[in-house]
Scaffold this motif. Sequence first.
Motif, short mmCIF file in Angstrom:
data_model
loop_
_atom_site.label_atom_id
_atom_site.label_comp_id
_atom_site.label_asym_id
_atom_site.label_seq_id
_atom_site.Cartn_x
_atom_site.Cartn_y
_atom_site.Cartn_z
N GLY A 1 25.58 73.23 40.08
CA GLY A 1 26.02 74.63 40.29
C GLY A 1 25.25 75.69 39.88
O GLY A 1 25.35 76.69 39.06
N ALA A 2 23.85 75.14 39.33
CA ALA A 2 23.02 76.62 39.11
C ALA A 2 22.42 77.04 40.46
O ALA A 2 22.68 77.80 41.29
N LYS A 3 22.55 78.80 39.70
CA LYS A 3 22.18 79.65 40.14
C LYS A 3 20.90 79.87 40.14
O LYS A 3 20.84 81.40 40.60
N VAL A 4 20.48 79.63 38.99
CA VAL A 4 18.86 80.10 39.36
C VAL A 4 18.27 78.66 39.23
O VAL A 4 18.48 77.96 37.61
N HIS B 1 20.24 67.33 44.55
CA HIS B 1 21.11 66.73 43.86
C HIS B 1 21.74 67.70 42.79
O HIS B 1 23.02 67.97 42.85
N ILE B 2 21.08 67.83 41.81
CA ILE B 2 20.98 68.44 40.00
C ILE B 2 21.81 69.37 40.28
O ILE B 2 22.28 70.21 39.95
N ASP C 1 27.06 80.27 32.93
CA ASP C 1 26.67 79.34 34.53
C ASP C 1 24.96 78.81 33.80
O ASP C 1 24.88 79.04 33.14
N ARG C 2 24.87 78.32 34.95
CA ARG C 2 23.55 77.11 34.79
C ARG C 2 22.81 77.39 35.46
O ARG C 2 23.04 78.15 36.88
N VAL C 3 21.46 77.34 34.74
CA VAL C 3 20.13 77.47 35.18
C VAL C 3 19.46 76.78 34.60
O VAL C 3 19.35 75.76 33.74
#
Length: 535
Positions: A106-109, A100-101, A60-62
């Motif tokens: 798809g950042a969750k946080v 946009h970033i 996941d992306r943070v």
Amino acid sequence: MTSPSFTPLTPLAFLERSADVFADKTAIVYGDRRVTYREFAAEATRLASALRAIGVGPGDRVAYLLPNLPEMLVAHFGVPLAGAVLVAVNTRLAPAEVAHICRHSGAKVLVVDAGLHATVAPVVDELGVDHVVTLTDPASGATPDERVGGSSYEDLLARGSDDPLPWTVEDERSTISINYTSGTTGSPKGVMYHHRGAYLNSLAEIIHSKHSPSSVYLWTLPMFHCNGWCTTWAVTAIGGTHVCLRAVDPAEIWRLLDTEGVTHLNGAPTVLVSIANAKQAHPMKNPVVITTAGAPPSPTVIGTMNDLGAEIVHVYGLTETYGPYTVCEWQDGWPALDPAERNRLLARQGVGNLVTDGIRVVDAENNDVPRDGKTIGEVVMRGNNVMTGYFADEEATANAFRGGWFHSGDLGVWHPDGYIELRDRAKDIIVSGGENISTIEVEAAIDAHPAVLEVAVVGVPDEKWGERPKAFVVLREGQEATVDEIVAHTRERIARYKVPERIEFVAELPKTSTGKIQKFQLREREWGDRTSRIN
């Protein structure tokens, strides 16, 4: 069963080791705050545990939108320790760009500094994240904007625990971070770094920038830029001390140079110019190694910094190469040279660093150009410190990797001694003060003005920033607009540093017979008889 002869490489191992070997040593300095390596590792562990507690899972992306604060350093270890991917966002971007970033990655946080709430508040409903976490830095004087909502950084950490987590990864080629860079399409592309590349490039930084456990590193380079050229991990690996700096302020830099015993700093040539020209400038109390890149430093800048007591290490690279890829290695005979000649040699981009597969300059058929210092070709790279690819963009990745090498888009020459020297850019990218600016992105923003018929943007020489964008604008028949109006309109759409101060209204733009704008003619006019098109 684990192998006794193989361990997947990861920068996480750096903090694990330093927390053991240098447990009580000061790892981070920020104002009156002092953080030991034991405390550094403990907060990274708690952060990782807290992220898992709010639903962040492997891969996941943070996203982090922070200045150079201790928490940004912690993120470089805590986020991957949770198995997640760090997305460090440029703090100078406009609200729409940040949104946009966050959406594209798809950042969750999103962890954001309260002083940057003005960037987030207008687009808080467009971020697409599950959680917004606000860090309030007392030194900034900023208070949270109620429109942003979410929770505090303290609340996030309270969700974590101090139970140990393994400082290891199963796959060294799994993604550790995604760094967004401007592209010729105008939309930023997400550059994926893997654990192995980050580990190896960190070791190269230690060697080429001459770090040791005695290093005191001043954070003049943004940590969001190529993860601080991997120095976030490198200084930690060697057990040095990080001195955090919220904003580049020449007076504060000189104060810290004097009071904290700084031995190293990194930055674009513009930062060096601001340090050298500050009213506080004076011969340095102790030698300082300054690693510079982002634009070729002029021989004058190199000479001035040497006179102040700095040792310049000139490197070159791109976001796609974890930051520095080449280094202008000193040769034994150079100290005896005339200073002007020596500084000219040092202004070249040099040779591949220790962990690269070397560097080449090639023609259109991917053949090496002659090493004559005259024949121009494209600079290409390959090796462990080249990105995995562009996140969610297979077409752009395939194009960048054509022929089995990463194509930089930079044009240069190859000298007889094997050193390369940049001459121009094939991509429509302007490097201003170390920041990438897409001319196409700027053109799109200006073109949205109702009075604009056509626009072309090129990089022009600038004494302070190296390059700045200049716009050539054709107005619609019967329409009027002023420079100030165009500037104000553009500032509403893109980050302020991307907005050209110089706008020239012209009757027409030079074009080919098929109607393609010939930007090279505009560049020729602005650059004149300069031998290099990269200032």
